[in-house]
Design an enzyme around this catalytic site. Structure first.
Site, PDB file in Angstrom:
ATOM      1  N   GLY A  67      25.686   8.255  -1.171  1.00  0.00           N
ATOM      2  CA  GLY A  67      25.141   9.887  -1.149  1.00  0.00           C
ATOM      3  C   GLY A  67      25.288  10.141  -2.378  1.00  0.00           C
ATOM      4  CB  SER A 111      30.834  22.521   0.585  1.00  0.00           C
ATOM      5  OG  SER A 111      29.530  22.938   0.584  1.00  0.00           O
ATOM      6  CE1 TYR A 139      32.884  19.329   3.890  1.00  0.00           C
ATOM      7  CE2 TYR A 139      31.460  21.201   4.326  1.00  0.00           C
ATOM      8  CZ  TYR A 139      32.005  19.358   3.532  1.00  0.00           C
ATOM      9  OH  TYR A 139      30.748  18.575   2.506  1.00  0.00           O
ATOM     10  CB  THR A 173      24.679  12.104   2.009  1.00  0.00           C
ATOM     11  OG1 THR A 173      25.656  13.515   3.192  1.00  0.00           O
ATOM     12  CG2 THR A 173      23.613  12.573   0.895  1.00  0.00           C
TER      13      THR A 173
HETATM   14  N1  LIG Z   1      25.750  16.197   1.904  1.00  0.00           N
HETATM   15  C1  LIG Z   1      25.571  17.468   2.001  1.00  0.00           C
HETATM   16  O1  LIG Z   1      24.917  17.912   2.527  1.00  0.00           O
HETATM   17  C2  LIG Z   1      26.969  18.276   1.301  1.00  0.00           C
HETATM   18  C3  LIG Z   1      26.625  19.373   0.315  1.00  0.00           C
HETATM   19  C4  LIG Z   1      27.411  20.068   0.052  1.00  0.00           C
HETATM   20  C5  LIG Z   1      29.220  19.094  -0.497  1.00  0.00           C
HETATM   21  N2  LIG Z   1      29.024  17.918   0.242  1.00  0.00           N
HETATM   22  C6  LIG Z   1      29.909  17.060  -0.622  1.00  0.00           C
HETATM   23  O2  LIG Z   1      29.320  15.773  -1.018  1.00  0.00           O
HETATM   24  C7  LIG Z   1      30.498  14.969  -1.207  1.00  0.00           C
HETATM   25  C8  LIG Z   1      30.120  14.136  -1.369  1.00  0.00           C
HETATM   26  O3  LIG Z   1      29.847  13.382  -0.254  1.00  0.00           O
HETATM   27  P1  LIG Z   1      28.440  13.367   0.432  1.00  0.00           P
HETATM   28  O4  LIG Z   1      27.029  14.480   1.101  1.00  0.00           O
HETATM   29  O5  LIG Z   1      27.430  12.583  -0.277  1.00  0.00           O
HETATM   30  O6  LIG Z   1      28.770  12.408   2.120  1.00  0.00           O
HETATM   31  P2  LIG Z   1      28.761  10.614   2.371  1.00  0.00           P
HETATM   32  O7  LIG Z   1      29.176  10.551   3.498  1.00  0.00           O
HETATM   33  O8  LIG Z   1      27.763   9.875   2.249  1.00  0.00           O
HETATM   34  O9  LIG Z   1      29.775  10.637   1.155  1.00  0.00           O
HETATM   35  C9  LIG Z   1      31.488  10.087   0.806  1.00  0.00           C
HETATM   36  C10 LIG Z   1      31.686   9.380   0.159  1.00  0.00           C
HETATM   37  O10 LIG Z   1      33.586   9.233   0.872  1.00  0.00           O
HETATM   38  C11 LIG Z   1      33.779   7.865   1.102  1.00  0.00           C
HETATM   39  N3  LIG Z   1      35.048   8.280   1.682  1.00  0.00           N
HETATM   40  C12 LIG Z   1      35.354   8.615   2.780  1.00  0.00           C
HETATM   41  N4  LIG Z   1      36.809   8.405   3.772  1.00  0.00           N
HETATM   42  C13 LIG Z   1      37.038   7.930   2.369  1.00  0.00           C
HETATM   43  C14 LIG Z   1      38.835   8.052   2.203  1.00  0.00           C
HETATM   44  N5  LIG Z   1      39.551   8.991   3.129  1.00  0.00           N
HETATM   45  N6  LIG Z   1      39.073   7.663   1.238  1.00  0.00           N
HETATM   46  C15 LIG Z   1      38.056   7.581  -0.008  1.00  0.00           C
HETATM   47  N7  LIG Z   1      36.956   7.866  -0.324  1.00  0.00           N
HETATM   48  C16 LIG Z   1      36.295   7.723   1.364  1.00  0.00           C
HETATM   49  C17 LIG Z   1      32.644   7.417   2.538  1.00  0.00           C
HETATM   50  O11 LIG Z   1      32.516   5.823   2.278  1.00  0.00           O
HETATM   51  C18 LIG Z   1      31.613   7.786   1.144  1.00  0.00           C
HETATM   52  O12 LIG Z   1      31.064   6.904   0.124  1.00  0.00           O
HETATM   53  C19 LIG Z   1      31.147  15.481  -0.605  1.00  0.00           C
HETATM   54  O13 LIG Z   1      32.453  15.587  -1.025  1.00  0.00           O
HETATM   55  C20 LIG Z   1      30.798  16.297   0.657  1.00  0.00           C
HETATM   56  O14 LIG Z   1      31.638  17.095   1.412  1.00  0.00           O
HETATM   57  C21 LIG Z   1      28.068  17.862   0.401  1.00  0.00           C
END
Ligand SMILES: NC(=O)c1ccc[n+]([C@@H]2O[C@H](COP(=O)([O-])OP(=O)(O)OC[C@H]3O[C@@H](n4cnc5c(N)ncnc54)[C@H](O)[C@@H]3O)[C@@H](O)[C@H]2O)c1
Length: 212
Positions: free
Chosen positions: A18, A140, A153, A190
């Protein structure tokens, strides 16, 4: 990101896939050295292999650990310090969005970020022999507005934004040599946005909004 990051020693959580993975790629491409943690051992190891082949094995290391496990997080931080010599950029990125699992969501998205921030803070603070550094916490757009779709969230992401911005107001921030930043990304394709029926409330409303 081009031109802004030079030879930084980075520790990042949730870097197996991600957005976290793309941040790791960006730091390595800019000449940084990166340790990333993740709970997903299989994907984490595959990502480490991919980046070791691309950027050299001395520049990247994966540590399997769960951010919600305090002692394991502390151990991982020390392993990162040993590999990097010092951490000068900490990115608290790992998060989940499963409204039914609200305690886990709070523990990972908020408590984990606070723990990671304070670990980096103690390591970086110049008054205790540290070299200073930067802490970037991932919030976010959900940290900037309310939503009926994911109240838990949203609450955690607002907490991350407020916590980080509040720390940045500290009177000794310059003296300690620590800078803070909070990122509030918009929607990206993601895993966190997949299988939404099991993650958020009123998933049909979100899907309709995204389709319009
Ligand atoms: N994708 C979106 O639309 C979006 C938008 C705004 C913010 N975000 C933020 O971006 C960040 C990354 O999210 P993403 O979109 O890449 O999602 P994702 O689910 O692809 O990545 C999250 C990662 O965190 C890991 N993870 C989950 N639980 C865990 C734990 N207990 N300990 C260690 N690692 C753990 C997962 O294995 C994964 O690799 C997050 O903080 C998310 O809230 C995402």
């Amino acid at each position: 990101m081009s031109g802004t990051i030079k030879t930084k020693n980075v520790f990042l959580t949730g870097g197996a896939q991600g957005l976290g993975k793309s941040y790791v790629d960006g730091f390595l491409a800019e000449g940084g050295k990166v340790v990333f943690g993740d709970i997903n051992a299989t994907v984490g190891a595959a990502t480490e292999k991919e980046f070791a082949e691309k950027y050299g094995k001395d520049n990247v290391k994966f540590i399997e650990f769960d951010v919600t496990d305090g002692p394991k997080f502390e151990e991982a931080f020390q392993t990162a310090v040993d590999f990097l010599d010092s951490v000068d950029l900490m990115v608290n990125n790992a998060a989940m969005m499963v409204e039914n699992l609200w305690e886990n969501t709070i523990s990972l998205n908020y408590t984990g970020v606070v723990r990671g921030t304070f670990l980096a803070y103690e390591h970086m603070r110049k008054d205790k022999g540290g070299k200073g550094g930067r802490i970037i916490n991932i919030s976010s757009v959900a940290g900037l507005r309310n939503s009926e779709l994911a109240p838990v969230y949203c609450g955690t992401k607002q907490a991350v934004r407020s916590f980080t911005s509040s720390l940045a107001m500290a009177p000794d921030v310059k003296q300690l040599g620590i800078e803070y930043a909070v990122l509030c990304p918009g929607a990206a394709d993601t895993d966190i946005l997949r299988n939404l029926n099991t993650r958020i409330r009123y998933a049909h409303l979100f899907q309709a909004e995204m389709a319009s």
